[in-house]
Write a protein that holds these residues in place. Sequence first.
Motif, PDB file in Angstrom:
ATOM      1  N   LYS A  34     -34.035 -20.574  44.850  1.00  0.00           N
ATOM      2  CA  LYS A  34     -33.684 -20.279  43.462  1.00  0.00           C
ATOM      3  C   LYS A  34     -34.921 -20.231  42.567  1.00  0.00           C
ATOM      4  CE  LYS A  34     -31.695 -23.397  40.655  1.00  0.00           C
ATOM      5  NZ  LYS A  34     -30.691 -24.350  40.168  1.00  0.00           N
ATOM      6  N   ASP A  38     -39.170 -12.827  43.201  1.00  0.00           N
ATOM      7  CA  ASP A  38     -38.609 -11.865  44.150  1.00  0.00           C
ATOM      8  C   ASP A  38     -39.574 -11.478  45.267  1.00  0.00           C
ATOM      9  OD1 ASP A  38     -36.162 -11.894  42.926  1.00  0.00           O
ATOM     10  OD2 ASP A  38     -36.379  -9.942  41.949  1.00  0.00           O
ATOM     11  N   TRP A 139     -28.376 -18.495  49.072  1.00  0.00           N
ATOM     12  CA  TRP A 139     -28.754 -17.783  47.855  1.00  0.00           C
ATOM     13  C   TRP A 139     -28.591 -16.278  48.054  1.00  0.00           C
ATOM     14  CZ3 TRP A 139     -32.046 -14.084  46.035  1.00  0.00           C
ATOM     15  CH2 TRP A 139     -32.274 -14.047  44.667  1.00  0.00           C
ATOM     16  N   CYS A 140     -29.083 -15.768  49.172  1.00  0.00           N
ATOM     17  CA  CYS A 140     -29.026 -14.321  49.441  1.00  0.00           C
ATOM     18  C   CYS A 140     -27.590 -13.826  49.588  1.00  0.00           C
ATOM     19  CB  CYS A 140     -29.827 -13.984  50.702  1.00  0.00           C
ATOM     20  SG  CYS A 140     -31.617 -14.141  50.478  1.00  0.00           S
ATOM     21  N   LYS A 143     -25.998 -13.724  46.157  1.00  0.00           N
ATOM     22  CA  LYS A 143     -26.505 -12.597  45.362  1.00  0.00           C
ATOM     23  C   LYS A 143     -25.959 -11.271  45.859  1.00  0.00           C
ATOM     24  CE  LYS A 143     -29.117 -14.277  42.180  1.00  0.00           C
ATOM     25  NZ  LYS A 143     -28.798 -14.101  40.784  1.00  0.00           N
ATOM     26  N   TRP A 147     -30.249  -8.411  48.996  1.00  0.00           N
ATOM     27  CA  TRP A 147     -30.585  -9.771  49.432  1.00  0.00           C
ATOM     28  C   TRP A 147     -29.760 -10.156  50.650  1.00  0.00           C
ATOM     29  CZ3 TRP A 147     -35.031 -11.269  48.125  1.00  0.00           C
ATOM     30  CH2 TRP A 147     -35.582 -10.913  46.888  1.00  0.00           C
ATOM     31  N   ARG A 148     -28.491  -9.833  50.616  1.00  0.00           N
ATOM     32  CA  ARG A 148     -27.635 -10.135  51.775  1.00  0.00           C
ATOM     33  C   ARG A 148     -28.134  -9.369  53.005  1.00  0.00           C
ATOM     34  NH1 ARG A 148     -22.464 -11.810  53.786  1.00  0.00           N
ATOM     35  NH2 ARG A 148     -22.657 -11.273  55.976  1.00  0.00           N
TER      36      ARG A 148
END
Length: 162
Positions: A34, A38, A139-140, A143, A147-148
Amino acid sequence: MLIVSTLAEVRHIQQSRKVLQAQRAKGQNRIHFKKEDDSRRRAICSTLCTLEVQVTVYDATGIRDAAEARTGCLTAIVEDMAAAGGRRLTIEQDDSLVHSDRRTLYAAVRKFDVADTLAYEHMRPNQEPLLWVSDAVAWCVAKGGDWRRRVDPLITQVRKLP
């Protein structure tokens, strides 16, 4: 609620820890996704995908009660670890949840008959670098989008809890 579990074979743990520790920025005692920018997140995701780990996402977003969702996720993790022959479960320590987690884990290891073979413990993220994998993937996944996609190679299963 999403909880992410990272599974590593004993023979890969030390190398994975070493690789993760090398990814820390100067002065960091851990990676907290977090708080990264980026470009660092992208670099870390690439590194994570080189590790010999398997990740399961426990998706309890359909359960409104947070305590019930966490209990369901932890119970499912113990169930999966029992099936995989897992020996040690390390959970990121949140002091406000340790007591209820221990109650849940105590019941789950008995339910799945692994009380004698599966040890569990809470640790702070700066004590166990493999916790950083779960943090980053969670987190990914939350989002979504690119990101995934970046962590998809790590994810072996998504378990949707009722």
